[in-house]
Design a protein around this motif. Sequence first.
Motif, PDB file in Angstrom:
ATOM      1  N   THR A   1       0.852  -1.181   0.000  1.00  0.00           N
ATOM      2  CA  THR A   1       0.000   0.000   0.000  1.00  0.00           C
ATOM      3  C   THR A   1       0.894   1.241   0.000  1.00  0.00           C
ATOM      4  O   THR A   1       2.105   1.148   0.197  1.00  0.00           O
ATOM      5  CB  THR A   1      -0.919   0.021   1.235  1.00  0.00           C
ATOM      6  OG1 THR A   1      -0.103   0.066   2.410  1.00  0.00           O
ATOM      7  CG2 THR A   1      -1.825  -1.196   1.269  1.00  0.00           C
ATOM      8  N   GLU A   2       0.289   2.418  -0.199  1.00  0.00           N
ATOM      9  CA  GLU A   2       1.069   3.655  -0.247  1.00  0.00           C
ATOM     10  C   GLU A   2       1.812   3.898   1.059  1.00  0.00           C
ATOM     11  O   GLU A   2       2.969   4.325   1.061  1.00  0.00           O
ATOM     12  CB  GLU A   2       0.163   4.832  -0.557  1.00  0.00           C
ATOM     13  CG  GLU A   2      -0.390   4.821  -1.958  1.00  0.00           C
ATOM     14  CD  GLU A   2      -1.298   5.998  -2.217  1.00  0.00           C
ATOM     15  OE1 GLU A   2      -1.192   7.014  -1.503  1.00  0.00           O
ATOM     16  OE2 GLU A   2      -2.115   5.899  -3.140  1.00  0.00           O
TER      17      GLU A   2
ATOM     18  N   SER B   1       6.023   3.989   1.769  1.00  0.00           N
ATOM     19  CA  SER B   1       6.810   5.016   2.450  1.00  0.00           C
ATOM     20  C   SER B   1       7.634   4.416   3.591  1.00  0.00           C
ATOM     21  O   SER B   1       8.767   4.836   3.835  1.00  0.00           O
ATOM     22  CB  SER B   1       5.918   6.140   2.960  1.00  0.00           C
ATOM     23  OG  SER B   1       5.085   5.688   4.001  1.00  0.00           O
TER      24      SER B   1
ATOM     25  N   ASN C   1       6.786   0.534  -8.017  1.00  0.00           N
ATOM     26  CA  ASN C   1       5.538   0.976  -8.625  1.00  0.00           C
ATOM     27  C   ASN C   1       5.451   0.603 -10.102  1.00  0.00           C
ATOM     28  O   ASN C   1       4.415   0.739 -10.707  1.00  0.00           O
ATOM     29  CB  ASN C   1       5.392   2.492  -8.476  1.00  0.00           C
ATOM     30  CG  ASN C   1       5.167   2.877  -7.026  1.00  0.00           C
ATOM     31  OD1 ASN C   1       4.655   2.089  -6.248  1.00  0.00           O
ATOM     32  ND2 ASN C   1       5.556   4.084  -6.679  1.00  0.00           N
TER      33      ASN C   1
END
Length: 90
Positions: free
Chosen positions: A70-71, A75, A89
């Motif tokens: 997930t985003e 991170s 990505n």
Amino acid sequence: MVSIRLKRLGAKRRPVYRIVVADGRTRRNGATLAQIGFYNPRANLAKGEADLTLDVEAARRWLELGAQPTETVVSLLRKARVFDVQSANA
């Protein structure tokens, strides 16, 4: 699809997360395939640091097998220097 995401633990207004590998169709706190890390965003707020523990080898293995992070996990993986973000990505 298999995803790498956060599983919420902790008390109300004191979140603590596990970084887990789970089937994309399961609930946020549902069954998981593996636990690969731990994240406490409130560990040391005075210094602006968070507590992050991650099994780097397990994360790389699951990414090679096609798990999609997930985003937020991207991170965190970036902070742990697991991979280059552009390659994940793509």
